[in-house]
Design a protein around this motif. Sequence first.
Motif, PDB file in Angstrom:
ATOM      1  N   ILE A   1      71.231  29.927  23.406  1.00 53.69           N
ATOM      2  CA  ILE A   1      71.242  30.061  21.946  1.00 53.69           C
ATOM      3  C   ILE A   1      70.162  29.138  21.379  1.00 53.69           C
ATOM      4  CG2 ILE A   1      72.643  29.824  19.855  1.00 53.69           C
ATOM      5  CD1 ILE A   1      75.119  30.222  21.692  1.00 53.69           C
ATOM      6  N   LYS A   2      69.158  29.705  20.755  1.00 56.19           N
ATOM      7  CA  LYS A   2      67.970  28.938  20.368  1.00 56.19           C
ATOM      8  C   LYS A   2      68.021  28.393  18.940  1.00 56.19           C
ATOM      9  CE  LYS A   2      66.141  29.748  24.362  1.00 56.19           C
ATOM     10  NZ  LYS A   2      66.123  28.657  25.361  1.00 56.19           N
ATOM     11  N   GLU A   3      68.925  28.883  18.084  1.00 56.96           N
ATOM     12  CA  GLU A   3      68.979  28.379  16.714  1.00 56.96           C
ATOM     13  C   GLU A   3      69.260  26.882  16.693  1.00 56.96           C
ATOM     14  OE1 GLU A   3      70.555  32.644  16.215  1.00 56.96           O
ATOM     15  OE2 GLU A   3      70.495  31.101  17.756  1.00 56.96           O
ATOM     16  N   HIS A   4      68.673  26.208  15.712  1.00 56.10           N
ATOM     17  CA  HIS A   4      68.905  24.769  15.567  1.00 56.10           C
ATOM     18  C   HIS A   4      70.348  24.483  15.149  1.00 56.10           C
ATOM     19  CE1 HIS A   4      68.229  20.572  14.539  1.00 56.10           C
ATOM     20  NE2 HIS A   4      68.733  20.802  13.337  1.00 56.10           N
ATOM     21  N   ALA A   5      70.893  25.346  14.278  1.00 55.12           N
ATOM     22  CA  ALA A   5      72.270  25.175  13.800  1.00 55.12           C
ATOM     23  C   ALA A   5      72.952  26.529  13.741  1.00 55.12           C
ATOM     24  CB  ALA A   5      72.290  24.514  12.423  1.00 55.12           C
ATOM     25  N   ILE A   6      74.270  26.540  13.940  1.00 53.79           N
ATOM     26  CA  ILE A   6      75.039  27.789  13.921  1.00 53.79           C
ATOM     27  C   ILE A   6      76.316  27.584  13.112  1.00 53.79           C
ATOM     28  CG2 ILE A   6      74.156  28.843  16.035  1.00 53.79           C
ATOM     29  CD1 ILE A   6      77.439  27.045  16.216  1.00 53.79           C
ATOM     30  N   LYS A   7      76.927  28.700  12.704  1.00 51.96           N
ATOM     31  CA  LYS A   7      78.172  28.644  11.951  1.00 51.96           C
ATOM     32  C   LYS A   7      79.350  28.782  12.916  1.00 51.96           C
ATOM     33  CE  LYS A   7      78.650  31.010   8.052  1.00 51.96           C
ATOM     34  NZ  LYS A   7      78.900  32.152   7.120  1.00 51.96           N
TER      35      LYS A   7
ATOM     36  N   TYR B   1      58.902  41.859  12.729  1.00 46.52           N
ATOM     37  CA  TYR B   1      57.951  40.849  12.255  1.00 46.52           C
ATOM     38  C   TYR B   1      58.603  39.472  12.222  1.00 46.52           C
ATOM     39  CZ  TYR B   1      54.901  38.295   9.028  1.00 46.52           C
ATOM     40  OH  TYR B   1      54.091  37.355   8.445  1.00 46.52           O
ATOM     41  N   ILE B   2      59.810  39.405  11.668  1.00 48.55           N
ATOM     42  CA  ILE B   2      60.519  38.128  11.579  1.00 48.55           C
ATOM     43  C   ILE B   2      60.795  37.559  12.966  1.00 48.55           C
ATOM     44  CG2 ILE B   2      62.731  37.069  10.928  1.00 48.55           C
ATOM     45  CD1 ILE B   2      62.718  38.946   8.482  1.00 48.55           C
ATOM     46  N   GLN B   3      61.212  38.422  13.881  1.00 55.03           N
ATOM     47  CA  GLN B   3      61.473  37.969  15.258  1.00 55.03           C
ATOM     48  C   GLN B   3      60.229  37.317  15.855  1.00 55.03           C
ATOM     49  OE1 GLN B   3      61.672  41.051  18.131  1.00 55.03           O
ATOM     50  NE2 GLN B   3      62.154  39.679  19.840  1.00 55.03           N
ATOM     51  N   ARG B   4      59.087  37.958  15.661  1.00 58.12           N
ATOM     52  CA  ARG B   4      57.848  37.469  16.268  1.00 58.12           C
ATOM     53  C   ARG B   4      57.360  36.183  15.603  1.00 58.12           C
ATOM     54  NH1 ARG B   4      52.651  38.636  14.849  1.00 58.12           N
ATOM     55  NH2 ARG B   4      53.332  40.342  13.493  1.00 58.12           N
ATOM     56  N   ILE B   5      57.408  36.131  14.283  1.00 56.41           N
ATOM     57  CA  ILE B   5      56.808  35.007  13.558  1.00 56.41           C
ATOM     58  C   ILE B   5      57.639  33.736  13.677  1.00 56.41           C
ATOM     59  CG2 ILE B   5      56.128  34.148  11.282  1.00 56.41           C
ATOM     60  CD1 ILE B   5      54.203  36.172  12.502  1.00 56.41           C
ATOM     61  N   ILE B   6      58.982  33.854  13.595  1.00 59.46           N
ATOM     62  CA  ILE B   6      59.770  32.617  13.650  1.00 59.46           C
ATOM     63  C   ILE B   6      60.387  32.379  15.027  1.00 59.46           C
ATOM     64  CG2 ILE B   6      60.239  32.802  11.172  1.00 59.46           C
ATOM     65  CD1 ILE B   6      63.081  33.509  11.745  1.00 59.46           C
ATOM     66  N   GLY B   7      59.999  33.212  16.013  1.00 55.73           N
ATOM     67  CA  GLY B   7      60.339  32.936  17.401  1.00 55.73           C
ATOM     68  C   GLY B   7      61.792  33.142  17.764  1.00 55.73           C
ATOM     69  N   LEU B   8      62.373  34.279  17.340  1.00 58.45           N
ATOM     70  CA  LEU B   8      63.757  34.581  17.698  1.00 58.45           C
ATOM     71  C   LEU B   8      63.813  35.368  19.001  1.00 58.45           C
ATOM     72  CD1 LEU B   8      65.129  35.506  14.153  1.00 58.45           C
ATOM     73  CD2 LEU B   8      65.409  33.347  15.399  1.00 58.45           C
ATOM     74  N   GLU B   9      64.989  35.382  19.618  1.00 56.28           N
ATOM     75  CA  GLU B   9      65.147  36.025  20.922  1.00 56.28           C
ATOM     76  C   GLU B   9      65.037  37.547  20.837  1.00 56.28           C
ATOM     77  OE1 GLU B   9      65.878  34.836  24.195  1.00 56.28           O
ATOM     78  OE2 GLU B   9      65.029  33.022  23.337  1.00 56.28           O
TER      79      GLU B   9
END
Length: 481
Positions: free
Chosen positions: A194-200, A339-347
Motif C-alpha cells: 500500500i503506497k499511500e502516505h495515509a489511509i482511512k 493521467y492521475i495514476q501516471r502523474i502522481i504515481g499510483l499503483e
Amino acid sequence: MKKQRKNNKQLVHKKSVTSYISLPKLLVDSIGGLKLTKTDKSHCFKFIGILLRDSLEEFGNLISFVPKPQTYLIKTFDNSYYKWLNVLIIEKVVIRNNYYSHEEGVCYQYQVSPSFFLEEPTLNILCNYNYLEPLVTLGYKDIIKGVNKEHNLHNNWFEEDVSTLVIDYGKLMNLVRNRIGNLSIEDFQVDEQIKEHAIKLYSTNGKSFYVKTTDAIAKAKKQCKSLIKDDGRCGLAEPKNFLHNKKQSIGYSYLNSLVRLQRKDFKAERNPTNKRLDTNFTNMSSLLVDEICLQNDLVQIDLSNSQFAILSNVLKERLHSDDFEQFKELSVSGQLYAYIQRIIGLESVADAKNAMFEIMFSSRRNNTTSKAKLKKLFPSVIGWIDRYKKAHGDNQFSIMLQNKESEIFIDCLLIRIKKIKLFCLTKHDSLIVRRNDYPRVLDILKEEFAKISLEYSLKVTNLYGNNETHKISWEEINRIE
C-alpha cells in the motif's frame, strides 16, 4: 366547497409485495424464533437486508456498522419500529453502537451480529468450503411506500423489459463459484504494498479516522494482523480470515442478486435523495451483468468518467483556468484516471479513481496526501469543489452531480427511448439496450447530450457480440452518422 382533486402524479400510496432474501440458516432460525408477529418478523428480515446491503456497498463486507437515523426507520417502516428493533438488539441478532448525539447530528449505527458470518475457517478452507449452499432463501411481506404514477411507470418498464430476458442461471452460478474459488490474497494490496502516505481506517463503533500508513501497518503487526486494501478501503485483519469473509460476502451478494431476479422480485425505484433509478441491475456485479448481456445480445453504453464529465459541463461557464481546461479535456476523453495514476504515481487506474471519488465524497477538510497532489494538479477545480461543500454541505456536492446524472439518464434518455418502445435498462451512468437498437439509441444520446452541450466519450461493451469493451472518443462519436 368541493375538494379539489389532486393530480394523479401527486397521489402517493403504498403497496404490499413479496420480497426475497437469502441468509445463513442460523440467522433465519434466530429471527423465526423471536416472539414477534409475522409482520414484525417481515420488518426484521427487511432491516437485516438493508444493513447487509449498506455494509457491502460502503465497506465491502457484511459486518460493518452503518448509520440509520430515526427519521429513516420511521419512513421505511413505521412509528412502532422500536418494538421489533429492540428485540433484535436484546437477542443480539443486531448490534447497536453506544454513541448518539442529537446536538452533533450523530445517529445510532447498527450491524448484523458477526457471529452469523465469522465462522472459524478450516485449514482446507480454500479447497472445499461452500460459500453458497448454506444460505436459505425465504420470502417475506414487504411494504413499498411512495408509490405514485412515476413509480408505476418505471416499475412497469423495468418488469416488461427484464421479463423478456432468457437467462442461464446455471452458467451464472458457475461464474460465481469460479470467482470465489479463484480469489486469493494476492488480489489485494497488503502492508507495504500500500503506497499511500495515509489511509482511512474505521473503528469498531463505526467512526472513521485517517492514520499514516506506516503507523497502521505497525498497529496491524502488533495485533498479529495485516493492513489490507480492498477496492480503496483499508482494514486490519488476518489474511486467512479476511479472505474467508471476502468470499462469504461475494457469495451472499451475488446469490441474492440472482435469487431476486429468478424469483421475479423486481425493483425499480427513484432514490429520493439523488433521483437515481435503483433496480435489480444497479448494484449487481459486472461479472453477472456482462454475462446476462452476452446471453441476450445486449450492449452496455457507459459515459466515461461520467461524474467528472458532468462536473466539467457544470464548470465550463464558471472556471476559465488552464488546469480546468486540462481537467475537462481529460474527463471528456475518458483519460482522467489514467493521467492521475501516471502523474502522481499510483499503483493502478482503480487507485486513481478511488482518489477522485474520495474528493467527491469526503469532507472539504480532508487533507490527505492524495488530495494535496490532486489540488496541485487541478487547483481551481478542487478549490471550487471545496467552496461548494462549504456553502452547501460536504455531502451535497456528490448529490448535486448524481442529480444531474439522473436528469440526463432517466428524465431525458430513458423516457425518450421508452417512448419509441425500445428495450432499455439503466445502471446509473449507463444504458443497456439490444444490439440491433444501438444505432438508434446512439442517435438519441447524441441529440440529448448536444442539447446541454455535454462533451463526452463512451465505453461500449458487447458491441460486436464478444463481450469486449470499446472506447469511443468524442471525435469518433461526432463522425458517426
